[in-house]
Write a protein that holds these residues in place. Structure first.
Motif, mmCIF file in Angstrom:
data_model
loop_
_atom_site.group_PDB
_atom_site.id
_atom_site.type_symbol
_atom_site.label_atom_id
_atom_site.label_comp_id
_atom_site.label_asym_id
_atom_site.label_seq_id
_atom_site.Cartn_x
_atom_site.Cartn_y
_atom_site.Cartn_z
ATOM 1 N N UNK B 113 0.833 -1.204 0.000
ATOM 2 C CA UNK B 113 0.000 0.000 0.000
ATOM 3 C C UNK B 113 0.866 1.251 0.000
ATOM 4 N N UNK B 114 1.969 1.215 0.749
ATOM 5 C CA UNK B 114 2.833 2.394 0.813
ATOM 6 C C UNK B 114 3.576 2.609 -0.499
ATOM 7 N N UNK B 115 4.046 1.519 -1.104
ATOM 8 C CA UNK B 115 4.775 1.645 -2.377
ATOM 9 C C UNK B 115 3.857 2.211 -3.456
ATOM 10 N N UNK B 116 2.652 1.649 -3.560
ATOM 11 C CA UNK B 116 1.729 2.157 -4.576
ATOM 12 C C UNK B 116 1.359 3.616 -4.272
ATOM 13 N N UNK B 117 1.157 3.913 -2.981
ATOM 14 C CA UNK B 117 0.808 5.285 -2.595
ATOM 15 C C UNK B 117 1.906 6.262 -2.975
ATOM 16 N N UNK B 118 3.157 5.883 -2.722
ATOM 17 C CA UNK B 118 4.280 6.765 -3.060
ATOM 18 C C UNK B 118 4.388 6.923 -4.577
ATOM 19 N N UNK B 119 4.256 5.794 -5.277
ATOM 20 C CA UNK B 119 4.316 5.850 -6.738
ATOM 21 C C UNK B 119 3.253 6.775 -7.299
ATOM 22 N N UNK B 120 2.021 6.605 -6.821
ATOM 23 C CA UNK B 120 0.920 7.432 -7.310
ATOM 24 C C UNK B 120 1.148 8.900 -6.957
ATOM 25 N N UNK B 121 1.671 9.152 -5.765
ATOM 26 C CA UNK B 121 1.891 10.535 -5.348
ATOM 27 C C UNK B 121 2.953 11.197 -6.216
ATOM 28 N N UNK B 131 -4.487 16.461 -13.997
ATOM 29 C CA UNK B 131 -3.900 16.002 -12.751
ATOM 30 C C UNK B 131 -4.881 16.098 -11.575
ATOM 31 N N UNK B 132 -5.582 17.213 -11.491
ATOM 32 C CA UNK B 132 -6.527 17.401 -10.384
ATOM 33 C C UNK B 132 -7.607 16.334 -10.378
ATOM 34 N N UNK B 133 -8.143 16.053 -11.569
ATOM 35 C CA UNK B 133 -9.201 15.047 -11.674
ATOM 36 C C UNK B 133 -8.675 13.676 -11.270
ATOM 37 N N UNK B 134 -7.465 13.337 -11.749
ATOM 38 C CA UNK B 134 -6.891 12.035 -11.426
ATOM 39 C C UNK B 134 -6.659 11.903 -9.914
ATOM 40 N N UNK B 135 -6.166 12.988 -9.301
ATOM 41 C CA UNK B 135 -5.982 12.961 -7.848
ATOM 42 C C UNK B 135 -7.294 12.685 -7.141
ATOM 43 N N UNK B 136 -8.345 13.393 -7.552
ATOM 44 C CA UNK B 136 -9.646 13.209 -6.910
ATOM 45 C C UNK B 136 -10.111 11.765 -7.022
ATOM 46 N N UNK B 137 -9.916 11.181 -8.202
ATOM 47 C CA UNK B 137 -10.368 9.799 -8.408
ATOM 48 C C UNK B 137 -9.608 8.842 -7.485
ATOM 49 N N UNK B 138 -8.294 9.026 -7.403
ATOM 50 C CA UNK B 138 -7.491 8.093 -6.604
ATOM 51 C C UNK B 138 -7.763 8.236 -5.103
ATOM 52 N N UNK B 191 -6.591 -7.451 -1.862
ATOM 53 C CA UNK B 191 -6.769 -6.562 -3.012
ATOM 54 C C UNK B 191 -7.778 -5.453 -2.708
ATOM 55 N N UNK B 192 -8.886 -5.819 -2.068
ATOM 56 C CA UNK B 192 -9.884 -4.802 -1.737
ATOM 57 C C UNK B 192 -9.296 -3.782 -0.751
ATOM 58 N N UNK B 193 -8.492 -4.271 0.207
ATOM 59 C CA UNK B 193 -7.859 -3.351 1.165
ATOM 60 C C UNK B 193 -6.937 -2.371 0.450
ATOM 61 N N UNK B 194 -6.148 -2.880 -0.498
ATOM 62 C CA UNK B 194 -5.239 -2.006 -1.239
ATOM 63 C C UNK B 194 -6.026 -0.942 -2.003
ATOM 64 N N UNK B 195 -7.105 -1.351 -2.610
ATOM 65 C CA UNK B 195 -7.979 -0.419 -3.340
ATOM 66 C C UNK B 195 -8.473 0.675 -2.393
ATOM 67 N N UNK B 196 -8.883 0.242 -1.207
ATOM 68 C CA UNK B 196 -9.493 1.151 -0.243
ATOM 69 C C UNK B 196 -8.466 2.125 0.326
ATOM 70 N N UNK B 197 -7.223 1.649 0.501
ATOM 71 C CA UNK B 197 -6.249 2.419 1.246
ATOM 72 C C UNK B 197 -5.292 3.240 0.382
ATOM 73 N N UNK B 198 -5.313 3.013 -0.916
ATOM 74 C CA UNK B 198 -4.414 3.745 -1.807
ATOM 75 C C UNK B 198 -4.530 5.252 -1.592
ATOM 76 N N UNK B 199 -5.769 5.735 -1.484
ATOM 77 C CA UNK B 199 -5.996 7.176 -1.392
ATOM 78 C C UNK B 199 -5.311 7.799 -0.196
ATOM 79 N N UNK B 200 -5.423 7.173 0.960
ATOM 80 C CA UNK B 200 -4.828 7.735 2.174
ATOM 81 C C UNK B 200 -3.312 7.796 2.054
ATOM 82 N N UNK B 201 -2.710 6.694 1.582
ATOM 83 C CA UNK B 201 -1.262 6.663 1.428
ATOM 84 C C UNK B 201 -0.790 7.716 0.426
ATOM 85 N N UNK B 202 -1.538 7.859 -0.663
ATOM 86 C CA UNK B 202 -1.153 8.852 -1.656
ATOM 87 C C UNK B 202 -1.297 10.264 -1.086
#
Lengths: 290, 322
Positions: B113-121, B131-138, B191-202
């Motif tokens: 979750x942290x790796x994906x969050x950092x990558x996305x950020x 960019x703004x729209x993509x951020x909102x979606x994630x 997988x569902x947890x990763x989906x759910x938590x990506x936003x917070x980490x990012x």
């Protein structure tokens, strides 16, 4: 020398970017789009199922969009369950928790950021460590306590155990500590007491923090599940997530009805969240969590 | 008088140098300790928090420790049995299974979750169209309740009607028994947890990246540092405090995972997704063996404290957070 706003750092001027970087931009955009699609697909599917007729869902044919949009799932849910009451319960509980929690967090954050007193660092650690206590660890004695206080099954049974927020105190401390010291000293020298400094100097400077704290608490309480599941007994007092689970149990495999209700649970917070998300990044960035 | 003060403060707060928490903390610590008045004020300001957390968290925690030494079903007073409940845990295979699952879940979810969050950020902190729209979606899943997330998970991972298996079948791939296969069920929860938590980490990493001055990168670029080098030797260390904060938060959340598992799998199939929290809930409120449930809870808490203490001791960047 003017610094861009925290959030919207101005993009580099396009002229300064080399062509190779522009090529990479498309790759980066592609990756970002793939992630966005993965995020959106389950949400999209929830909406599709919620607006698809029962007959079509039972038909089992697989289509990425419904033949005809229908509101029958929503009608069925509203006809059979006290959805409006559940919605009202969720609003009332989340709003009261957020108000109490923000007030307590701000006061606590002020104390830890600006006041020197005996035992403050020990207390701070104790408060932070409560973050680590899952409600399932304390649910049995908490249940007995709430029952002993005569609160079991009432709004307060959910509100009081939820309203203390170690995370809120922590965030408030981080934010307030970053306020320039001179401002506070100046007010103190002018003879302001701590109550006045808090109200007239610190609070006005904490608007992004207040927004973050309020919506984090609202969100968390709105979506809270484990404790309300234990603390609420009467159907009529359920919050939306508990109602959602109850309804899923009753409806069984009626995915249309379940998803229609899930949307009623999800949409208000999504709207609020999207409206206030810029404060989230700001609030966290200025709290020094980076 | 208020308005110039506010403006000055707003400018100062917007200046990142002024927001360095470590500097602020040190400055605060240098002050001489306050007198009796300051102590009284301190406790007065803390009263609401101390009451709420003291009465409704710490007091029940003491109660949980006491209950864990009893045999009780929650009705009437229990009988004192000493450490019997803890001794029982040692030979309870379901307890060991739940402990193992809790560890596995934490160890898999936290770094990913942290790796994906950092990558996305990092991705969404660069120049990018929409960019703004993509951020909102994630960030969006952050706003969605665990129950709704779990129900969406069922919609996707259902074995008979789920979106994913239908898609797999559609393109000719073998379907996966997401609900009857133990490993697959565990994977679906992850997988569902990763989906759910990506936003917070990012979100937290994004806030961290906003604090890095672009000039630092310009200088490195002039010195000939490549993209990967800049990421490895500049970005990663510079977001260290965010990493530490997220490490603690992700571990806490993972140890406490409940909604998703309770709704998606109920701990099944054959306890393949049972974790300590769901086991404690079942024991305390379904079979009503409340002393034993409290013992499970105490063990969970001790494990979390140990885990966090190790992180605290081994982290070099914690001072910039706390």
């Amino acid at each position: 020398m003017t610094r861009p706003a925290v959030l919207d750092r101005a993009p580099e001027a396009p002229a300064r970017r080399r062509p190779t970087e522009r090529r990479w931009m498309w790759l980066r955009l592609l990756i970002a789009l793939v992630i966005a699609v993965i995020i959106l697909v389950p949400l999209y599917w929830m909406v599709v199922v919620a607006f698809t007729s029962r007959a079509e869902l039972l038909g089992g044919s697989f289509r990425l969009w419904p033949r005809a949009l229908t509101l029958e799932n929503f009608r069925r849910v509203f006809d059979n369950y006290p959805v409006v009451a559940w919605f009202g319960n969720s609003v009332a509980i989340a709003a009261v928790v957020a108000l109490i929690s923000v007030t307590a967090s701000m006061l606590g954050g002020y104390a830890f950021a600006l006041l020197r007193f005996r035992g403050s660092s020990t207390l701070f650690l104790v408060i932070l460590s409560t973050l680590m206590i899952p409600v399932q660890v304390i649910m049995v004695p908490l249940f007995n306590l709430v029952t002993g206080l005569g609160l079991y099954g009432s709004y307060w049974a959910v509100i009081l155990p939820t309203a203390g927020s170690a995370f809120g105190v922590f965030l408030a401390r981080q934010f307030i500590i970053a306020i320039p010291r001179d401002l506070i000293e100046a007010a103190r020298i002018d003879g302001a007491g701590h109550g006045r400094v808090f109200w007239s100097v610190v609070l006005p400077l904490c608007k992004p923090l207040l927004a973050v704290l309020f919506f984090m608490n609202l969100l968390q309480t709105w979506n809270d599940f484990a404790w309300p599941l234990i603390a609420l007994k009467e159907n009529a007092l359920y919050t939306l997530p508990i109602g959602l689970l109850y309804l899923q149990g009753q409806f069984g495999s009626d995915y249309g009805g379940t998803m229609a209700f899930a949307l009623i649970n999800v949409v208000p917070m999504v709207v609020v969240f999207l409206a206030f998300q810029k404060y989230f990044v700001q609030g966290f960035a200025r709290s020094g969590i980076r | 008088m208020t308005s110039p003060v506010t403006t000055a403060a707003a400018t100062a707060v917007a200046d990142p140098a002024g927001t360095q928490p470590a500097g602020g903390g040190r400055r605060a610590r240098r002050r001489t300790s306050g007198g009796a008045g300051e102590t009284a004020a301190g406790y007065a300001f803390l009263t609401p928090t101390l009451i709420l957390l003291g009465v409704f968290v710490l007091l029940p925690l003491g109660g949980a420790v006491v209950t864990s030494l009893q045999r009780t079903n929650g009705f009437g007073s229990g009988s004192f049995v000493g450490l019997d409940n803890y001794a029982r845990l040692a030979t309870d295979s379901l307890f060991w299974r739940s402990t193992l699952n809790t560890f596995l879940f934490t160890v898999i979810v936290t770094p990913v979750a942290m790796a994906i969050g950092l990558g996305a950020a990092v991705l969404l902190n660069t120049v990018l169209p929409a960019r703004g729209l993509l951020r909102s979606i994630l960030i969006l899943p952050m706003a969605i309740s665990g129950v709704a997330t779990a129900l969406m998970g069922l919609l996707v991972f259902d074995e008979n009607n789920g979106l994913l298996d239908k898609l797999l079948g559609f393109v000719g791939l073998p379907t996966v028994p997401w609900q009857s296969g133990g490993t697959a069920a565990f994977a679906s929860v992850v997988l569902v947890t990763l989906w759910w938590r990506l936003g917070f980490n990012m979100l937290i990493y994004l806030a961290g990246l906003q604090g890095i001055s672009p000039e630092v990168y310009e200088a490195a670029k002039l010195d000939g540092a490549g993209g990967w080098q800049r990421f490895r030797y500049m970005t990663v260390p510079l977001v260290g405090p965010s990493t530490f904060f997220l490490l603690i938060m992700n571990v806490i959340y993972s140890f406490q995972v409940f909604d998703l598992i309770f709704v998606m799998t109920g701990g099944g199939p054959q306890n393949a997704t049972s974790v300590l929290v769901t086991y404690a809930y079942d024991t305390g409120f379904v079979t009503r063996d409340q002393g034993y449930a409290a013992a499970i809870g105490v063990v969970l808490l001790v494990l979390m404290l140990a885990f966090t203490a190790v992180q605290w001791k081994t982290s070099r960047t914690r001072d910039q957070v706390g």
